[in-house]
Design an enzyme around this catalytic site. Structure first.
Site, short mmCIF file in Angstrom:
data_model
loop_
_atom_site.label_atom_id
_atom_site.label_comp_id
_atom_site.label_asym_id
_atom_site.label_seq_id
_atom_site.Cartn_x
_atom_site.Cartn_y
_atom_site.Cartn_z
N CYS A 113 0.81 -1.23 0.00
CA CYS A 113 0.00 0.00 0.00
C CYS A 113 0.84 1.27 0.00
O CYS A 113 0.31 2.35 -0.30
CB CYS A 113 -0.94 -0.01 1.19
SG CYS A 113 -2.01 -1.47 1.25
N HIS A 238 -3.08 6.93 1.89
CA HIS A 238 -3.50 5.64 1.35
C HIS A 238 -4.95 5.41 1.75
O HIS A 238 -5.34 5.58 2.91
CB HIS A 238 -2.61 4.53 1.89
CG HIS A 238 -3.20 3.17 1.70
ND1 HIS A 238 -3.66 2.73 0.47
CD2 HIS A 238 -3.42 2.15 2.58
CE1 HIS A 238 -4.14 1.50 0.61
NE2 HIS A 238 -4.01 1.13 1.87
N ASN A 268 -10.26 -0.20 -0.85
CA ASN A 268 -8.80 -0.21 -0.70
C ASN A 268 -8.19 -0.84 -1.96
O ASN A 268 -8.32 -2.04 -2.17
CB ASN A 268 -8.42 -1.01 0.54
CG ASN A 268 -6.93 -1.06 0.80
OD1 ASN A 268 -6.12 -0.79 -0.08
ND2 ASN A 268 -6.55 -1.45 2.01
#
Length: 312
Positions: A113, A238, A268
């Site tokens: 990530c 993020h 995500n």
């Protein structure tokens, strides 16, 4: 040249949208449960035959078109991803072939990530060192392919997509110094392991780490760039979980900034999440060109990395 800048952005998301109500037919969950815990409404899901490099190339093609550069101008391609199944040719080489680039250096970067901010720093360093002049920096992940659709705590988080930036040399630096690192002893808190690979995480451990340890690191990123958080025009963290994004942004003190909340609609998307969210903000005109924006990635390996850039 004394630095580099983000010249243009582009993004891509698959056509299929998976809603919370759709998920409720697959696993024991509900729209109310998902929104209350992670703030997500929808996520995009790639077709079974839609590959990471296909999504990456689509986002990169848009960024390249917006940049005004020709394919011959690109001398490096960096793809941040943790969901590439094939090892060689790597994703960067496959993207270069799809776009018809001529002899670029090609590298994949797996910091999960935090991958895009690591790749962006690598591009900046390469340009400053004189080994590149125009770099395609891409974050792309097919996270749903690693989903355990029986685990309601994790499968509700994941989406697919790609975001890309064209980074070029600049007389006035438009990408600030990177602050990056990791917590190796907590690396198992986020995992993509096994055959086939499956995503899993220790949600409470990640939440506590992110909301307590990351705000001072994000402030350190601003300090390295010589800017106060209150002077930021945008903050793109993020897009892991709205319940992480909002407290981290609040503790950072970016009181005048537009805070990216693309996780609500995209889920995500791992390394894709920062360029995907930033590209949308720029496309909608929500952040003025030339204004300072904090990019800050965190997650897998319990890695983190961030820099302040000037908005293209």
């Amino acid at each position: 040249m004394t630095g580099s800048r983000v010249r243009a952005l582009g993004h891509y998301q698959p056509a299929k949208v998976l809603t919370n109500d759709d998920l409720a037919t697959m696993v024991d969950t509900s729209d109310e449960w998902i929104r209350a815990r992670v703030g997500i409404r929808t996520r995009h899901v790639a077709r079974p035959d839609e590959t990471v490099d296909e999504m990456a190339a689509a986002a990169a093609a848009k960024a390249l078109a917006h940049s005004g550069l020709a394919t011959a101008d690109i001398d490096m391609v960096l793809v941040a991803t943790s969901t590439a199944i094939d090892r060689s040719p790597n994703m960067a080489a496959r993207v270069a072939a799809r776009l018809g680039l001529a002899h670029p250096a090609v590298m994949d970067i797996n910091v999960v990530c935090a991958g895009f901010t690591h790749a962006l720093a690598t591009a900046d360093h390469a340009i400053r060192a004189g080994s590149a002049t125009a770099v395609l920096v891409i974050g792309a992940d097919k996270f749903t392919e690693a989903a355990d659709w029986t685990d309601r705590s994790s499968c509700v988080l994941l989406g697919d997509g790609a975001g890309a930036a064209v980074v070029t040399a600049a007389e006035e630096p438009g990408i600030g110094p990177v602050v990056w690192g990791s917590v190796p002893e907590m690396g198992n808190a986020v995992r993509i392991e096994g055959t086939p690979p499956r995503f899993a995480q220790e949600g409470q451990s990640v939440y506590r780490w992110a909301t307590t340890q990351l705000p001072p690191i994000a402030r350190a990123v601003c300090a390295r760039a010589g800017i106060e958080p209150a002077d930021l025009a945008g903050v793109v963290l993020h897009q892991a979980n709205l319940r992480i994004i909002e407290p981290v942004a609040r503790k950072l003190g970016a009181v005048n900034a537009v805070i990216a909340r693309d996780v609500v609609d995209s889920g995500n998307t791992s390394a894709a999440s920062i360029p995907l969210a930033l590209s949308k903000l720029v496309e909608r005109g929500e952040i003025p060109s030339g204004s300072p924006v904090l990019l800050f990635g965190f997650g897998g390996n319990l890695s983190y990395g961030g820099q302040v850039i000037r908005c293209p």
